[in-house]
Design a protein around this motif. Structure first.
Motif, mmCIF file in Angstrom:
data_model
loop_
_atom_site.group_PDB
_atom_site.id
_atom_site.type_symbol
_atom_site.label_atom_id
_atom_site.label_comp_id
_atom_site.label_asym_id
_atom_site.label_seq_id
_atom_site.Cartn_x
_atom_site.Cartn_y
_atom_site.Cartn_z
ATOM 1 N N ILE A 153 -13.701 -13.566 -9.076
ATOM 2 C CA ILE A 153 -14.003 -12.720 -10.438
ATOM 3 C C ILE A 153 -12.633 -12.794 -11.466
ATOM 4 C CG2 ILE A 153 -14.191 -10.385 -11.413
ATOM 5 C CD1 ILE A 153 -15.541 -9.513 -8.999
ATOM 6 N N LYS A 154 -13.135 -13.344 -12.607
ATOM 7 C CA LYS A 154 -12.219 -13.566 -13.587
ATOM 8 C C LYS A 154 -12.322 -12.333 -14.576
ATOM 9 C CE LYS A 154 -12.165 -18.627 -13.160
ATOM 10 N NZ LYS A 154 -12.402 -19.781 -13.838
ATOM 11 N N SER A 155 -11.115 -11.770 -14.884
ATOM 12 C CA SER A 155 -11.200 -10.508 -15.650
ATOM 13 C C SER A 155 -11.111 -10.815 -16.981
ATOM 14 C CB SER A 155 -9.833 -9.830 -15.354
ATOM 15 O OG SER A 155 -9.671 -8.702 -16.053
ATOM 16 N N THR A 156 -11.771 -10.077 -17.906
ATOM 17 C CA THR A 156 -11.740 -10.140 -19.322
ATOM 18 C C THR A 156 -10.419 -9.571 -19.876
ATOM 19 O OG1 THR A 156 -13.103 -8.366 -19.556
ATOM 20 C CG2 THR A 156 -14.219 -10.504 -19.548
ATOM 21 N N VAL A 157 -9.942 -8.414 -18.905
ATOM 22 C CA VAL A 157 -8.710 -7.973 -19.678
ATOM 23 C C VAL A 157 -7.536 -8.707 -19.460
ATOM 24 C CG1 VAL A 157 -7.343 -6.000 -19.244
ATOM 25 C CG2 VAL A 157 -9.868 -5.567 -19.324
ATOM 26 N N GLN A 158 -6.461 -8.953 -20.436
ATOM 27 C CA GLN A 158 -5.346 -9.734 -19.925
ATOM 28 C C GLN A 158 -4.135 -8.903 -19.807
ATOM 29 O OE1 GLN A 158 -5.286 -12.468 -23.372
ATOM 30 N NE2 GLN A 158 -7.474 -13.350 -22.727
ATOM 31 N N ILE A 159 -3.317 -9.254 -19.015
ATOM 32 C CA ILE A 159 -1.978 -8.696 -18.670
ATOM 33 C C ILE A 159 -0.951 -9.605 -18.664
ATOM 34 C CG2 ILE A 159 -3.016 -7.036 -17.045
ATOM 35 C CD1 ILE A 159 -2.271 -8.529 -14.757
ATOM 36 N N THR A 160 0.210 -8.873 -18.873
ATOM 37 C CA THR A 160 1.422 -9.777 -19.018
ATOM 38 C C THR A 160 1.880 -10.189 -17.649
ATOM 39 O OG1 THR A 160 2.959 -7.939 -18.801
ATOM 40 C CG2 THR A 160 2.099 -8.496 -21.187
ATOM 41 N N ILE A 161 3.134 -11.178 -17.624
ATOM 42 C CA ILE A 161 3.373 -11.610 -16.649
ATOM 43 C C ILE A 161 4.218 -10.832 -15.648
ATOM 44 C CG2 ILE A 161 5.104 -13.293 -15.426
ATOM 45 C CD1 ILE A 161 4.064 -15.365 -17.733
ATOM 46 N N SER A 162 5.131 -9.724 -16.279
ATOM 47 C CA SER A 162 5.591 -8.959 -15.682
ATOM 48 C C SER A 162 4.642 -7.697 -14.903
ATOM 49 C CB SER A 162 6.515 -8.024 -16.555
ATOM 50 O OG SER A 162 5.835 -7.369 -17.629
ATOM 51 N N GLU A 163 3.615 -7.209 -15.597
ATOM 52 C CA GLU A 163 2.584 -6.680 -15.120
ATOM 53 C C GLU A 163 2.034 -7.139 -13.719
ATOM 54 O OE1 GLU A 163 -0.084 -5.775 -18.316
ATOM 55 O OE2 GLU A 163 0.823 -4.013 -18.897
ATOM 56 N N PHE A 164 1.629 -8.449 -13.965
ATOM 57 C CA PHE A 164 1.064 -9.060 -12.935
ATOM 58 C C PHE A 164 2.028 -9.124 -11.598
ATOM 59 C CE2 PHE A 164 0.952 -13.154 -10.545
ATOM 60 C CZ PHE A 164 -0.445 -13.206 -9.861
ATOM 61 N N GLN A 165 3.304 -9.458 -11.956
ATOM 62 C CA GLN A 165 4.328 -9.252 -10.610
ATOM 63 C C GLN A 165 4.014 -8.032 -10.178
ATOM 64 O OE1 GLN A 165 7.608 -10.788 -12.745
ATOM 65 N NE2 GLN A 165 7.026 -13.145 -12.169
ATOM 66 N N GLN A 166 4.357 -6.909 -10.918
ATOM 67 C CA GLN A 166 4.310 -5.370 -10.477
ATOM 68 C C GLN A 166 2.923 -5.231 -9.559
ATOM 69 O OE1 GLN A 166 4.512 -3.323 -14.022
ATOM 70 N NE2 GLN A 166 6.728 -2.874 -13.708
ATOM 71 N N LEU A 167 1.877 -5.828 -9.995
ATOM 72 C CA LEU A 167 0.658 -5.489 -9.618
ATOM 73 C C LEU A 167 0.465 -6.109 -8.218
ATOM 74 C CD1 LEU A 167 -2.533 -4.760 -9.723
ATOM 75 C CD2 LEU A 167 -2.986 -6.676 -10.868
ATOM 76 N N ARG A 168 0.959 -7.560 -8.245
ATOM 77 C CA ARG A 168 0.817 -8.228 -6.899
ATOM 78 C C ARG A 168 1.561 -7.419 -6.024
ATOM 79 N NH1 ARG A 168 3.072 -13.892 -7.966
ATOM 80 N NH2 ARG A 168 5.010 -12.591 -7.818
ATOM 81 N N ASP A 169 3.144 -6.929 -6.121
ATOM 82 C CA ASP A 169 3.815 -6.296 -5.282
ATOM 83 C C ASP A 169 2.984 -5.180 -4.786
ATOM 84 O OD1 ASP A 169 5.742 -8.464 -5.784
ATOM 85 O OD2 ASP A 169 6.792 -7.153 -7.038
ATOM 86 N N GLU A 170 2.439 -4.503 -5.587
ATOM 87 C CA GLU A 170 1.888 -3.109 -5.115
ATOM 88 C C GLU A 170 0.350 -3.576 -4.233
ATOM 89 O OE1 GLU A 170 0.818 -0.073 -7.864
ATOM 90 O OE2 GLU A 170 2.294 -0.735 -9.234
ATOM 91 N N LEU A 171 -0.102 -4.613 -4.633
ATOM 92 C CA LEU A 171 -1.286 -4.840 -3.761
ATOM 93 C C LEU A 171 -0.779 -5.635 -2.362
ATOM 94 C CD1 LEU A 171 -3.790 -6.186 -6.382
ATOM 95 C CD2 LEU A 171 -4.129 -4.002 -4.956
ATOM 96 N N ASN A 172 0.220 -6.154 -2.259
ATOM 97 C CA ASN A 172 0.581 -6.591 -0.838
ATOM 98 C C ASN A 172 0.884 -5.643 0.176
ATOM 99 O OD1 ASN A 172 0.618 -9.365 -1.718
ATOM 100 N ND2 ASN A 172 2.775 -9.376 -2.131
ATOM 101 N N GLY A 173 0.943 -4.426 -0.250
ATOM 102 C CA GLY A 173 1.387 -3.507 0.744
ATOM 103 C C GLY A 173 0.002 -2.771 1.126
ATOM 104 N N LEU A 174 -1.045 -2.978 0.639
ATOM 105 C CA LEU A 174 -2.435 -2.173 0.735
ATOM 106 C C LEU A 174 -3.323 -3.112 1.421
ATOM 107 C CD1 LEU A 174 -2.842 -0.767 -2.862
ATOM 108 C CD2 LEU A 174 -1.825 0.562 -1.009
ATOM 109 N N ARG A 175 -3.907 -2.422 2.358
ATOM 110 C CA ARG A 175 -5.052 -2.960 3.338
ATOM 111 C C ARG A 175 -6.400 -1.954 3.239
ATOM 112 N NH1 ARG A 175 -3.297 -7.279 1.917
ATOM 113 N NH2 ARG A 175 -1.706 -8.664 3.143
ATOM 114 N N VAL A 176 -7.473 -2.651 3.241
ATOM 115 C CA VAL A 176 -8.641 -1.924 3.250
ATOM 116 C C VAL A 176 -9.105 -1.823 4.796
ATOM 117 C CG1 VAL A 176 -10.883 -1.560 2.563
ATOM 118 C CG2 VAL A 176 -9.433 -2.358 1.006
#
Length: 176
Positions: A153-176
């Motif tokens: 899925i390609k998002s239409t909302v755009q984020i900055t590189i710093s927001e992406f790094q924070q998002l990636r760090d937060e998602l690394n610890g989460l598992r469904v």
């Protein structure tokens, strides 16, 4: 801007990406075009019926024009709402991925993707589309891409590189 909520009891990750607001003048222009497209056929109808002593029935073409202008008006309303309040939702569950857009007053149709059974260990990856042909209204923002096995899925909302790094760090610890 983004928000992540993790629900342990429902076994899902809810990623909400907020659209950056467009300039006020642009949003006001979209709202003006929405109202103009809706009111023009009504005004035309009012003026065409006044002073008509013959009281001929309405021509079918008027209804077609009114329906087309209502569609144009709805398009500009969606454009106004997206640029004012738009949010994109990605819900990652154990065997499915749900993607939809929120316009504040209504939502788009939810697209649900079935994930393969081997994807239950939540092996998803996210990355930014930083290609040179990527157009961005705001400087240094890029669309997000979420990939789980064969679903992308390609998002239409755009984020900055710093927001992406924070998002990636937060998602690394989460598992469904």
């Amino acid at each position: 801007m983004y928000q992540i909520s993790f629900s342990e009891d429902q076994r899902q990750i809810h990623l909400q990406l907020s659209n950056h607001k467009a300039p006020f003048v642009g949003r006001l222009f979209a709202l003006f075009l929405c109202l103009l497209a809706l009111l023009l056929p009504i005004i035309f109808f009012a003026f065409s019926r006044t002073g008509d002593e013959t009281q001929q029935p309405l021509h079918f073409g008027f209804f077609i024009v009114f329906a087309l202008m209502a569609g144009v008006s709805f398009y500009f309303l969606r454009l106004f709402l997206w640029n004012s309040f738009g949010k994109e939702h990605l819900i990652i569950k154990t065997n499915s991925l749900i993607h939809y857009f929120d316009y504040r007053w209504f939502e788009s149709q939810k697209k649900s993707y079935k994930l393969p059974t081997e994807a239950t260990d939540n092996a998803f990856e996210i990355h930014l589309n930083t290609s040179s042909n990527n157009w961005s209204a705001q400087k240094d923002t890029y669309p997000l891409t979420l990939r789980i096995q064969t679903v992308e899925i390609k998002s239409t909302v755009q984020i900055t590189i710093s927001e992406f790094q924070q998002l990636r760090d937060e998602l690394n610890g989460l598992r469904v």
